[in-house]
Design an enzyme around this catalytic site. Structure first.
Site, short mmCIF file in Angstrom:
data_model
loop_
_atom_site.label_atom_id
_atom_site.label_comp_id
_atom_site.label_asym_id
_atom_site.label_seq_id
_atom_site.Cartn_x
_atom_site.Cartn_y
_atom_site.Cartn_z
N ASP A 33 93.04 12.24 32.75
CA ASP A 33 92.17 12.82 32.00
C ASP A 33 92.85 13.35 30.81
OD1 ASP A 33 89.02 13.96 32.20
OD2 ASP A 33 90.50 15.16 30.76
N HIS B 173 81.27 -1.79 30.25
CA HIS B 173 80.73 -0.62 29.71
C HIS B 173 79.41 -0.35 30.42
CE1 HIS B 173 79.88 2.46 26.77
NE2 HIS B 173 78.70 2.05 26.90
N HIS C 280 82.32 7.26 34.48
CA HIS C 280 83.57 7.67 35.13
C HIS C 280 83.30 8.44 36.15
CE1 HIS C 280 82.43 10.35 31.80
NE2 HIS C 280 83.30 11.32 32.41
N HIS D 184 80.40 6.68 29.07
CA HIS D 184 80.67 5.37 29.99
C HIS D 184 81.24 5.80 31.23
CE1 HIS D 184 83.77 1.59 30.13
NE2 HIS D 184 83.71 2.27 31.33
N ASN E 212 79.56 13.06 36.40
CA ASN E 212 78.34 13.62 35.70
C ASN E 212 77.42 12.66 34.80
OD1 ASN E 212 79.65 16.25 35.93
ND2 ASN E 212 81.26 16.02 34.54
#
Ligand code: 5GP
Ligand code: ZN
Length: 113
Positions: A29, A45, A99, A97, A86
C-alpha cells in the site's frame, strides 16, 4: 482504463511485487497504516466485492490464501494480522478495484469502525 490498480497489475505503474500469478497480484500500500500493509487484488477489473458472483468464489479463496502466505513469509502468522475488504462508499472503499488489505506487524486496535 483509468484504474490505478489495473495499471499496477499491467506493469504500467511500477511497484514492488510481493506475489503474482495469472489471476492475482500483491503489492505494498502506498500509504501504509501498519508496518506490513499489503494490497492483494485480482488482475481482472472487478469494481468491488459486491460484484463477485458464484464463479468468482474460488478467486476470493485464492486471494485469502495469498494473503496468508505473505503473512507467513513476513513472519507474522503467529503474531496475528488483519484482512480487510472495504466495499462501496459507506464501506470506505476509495479505489474502485476489488482489493484485500493485509495489515500487521503491530498491535492493531480492537473494533472495526
Ligand atoms: P480502500 O479505502 O479503497 O479500501 O483502500 C485503498 C488503498 O489503496 C488505500 O490504503 C490507499 O493508500 C491505497 N492506494 C491508493 N492509491 C494507491 C497507489 O497508487 N498505489 C498503491 N500501492 N496503493 C494505493
Ligand atoms: Zn481496475
Amino acid at each position: 482504463m483509468d484504474c490505478i490498480f489495473c495499471q499496477i497489475a499491467d506493469g504500467k505503474v511500477p511497484s514492488e511485487i510481493f506475489y503474482q500469478d495469472k489471476e492475482i497480484i500483491a503489492f505494498p500500500d502506498i500509504h501504509p497504516l501498519a508496518p506490513i500493509h499489503v494490497i492483494i487484488i485480482p488482475k481482472k477489473h472487478v469494481p468491488s466485492i459486491a460484484h463477485i458472483n458464484e464463479k468468482d468464489l474460488s478467486l476470493i479463496g485464492r486471494m485469502v490464501n495469498v494473503a496468508n502466505q505473505i503473512a507467513e513469509n513476513k513472519g507474522i502468522s503467529d503474531r496475528g494480522y488483519r484482512l480487510v475488504i472495504n466495499c462501496g462508499k459507506e464501506g470506505g472503499q476509495m479505489v474502485p478495484h476489488l482489493h484485500l488489505h493485509l495489515l500487521g506487524g503491530k498491535q492493531l486496535a480492537n473494533g472495526l469502525t
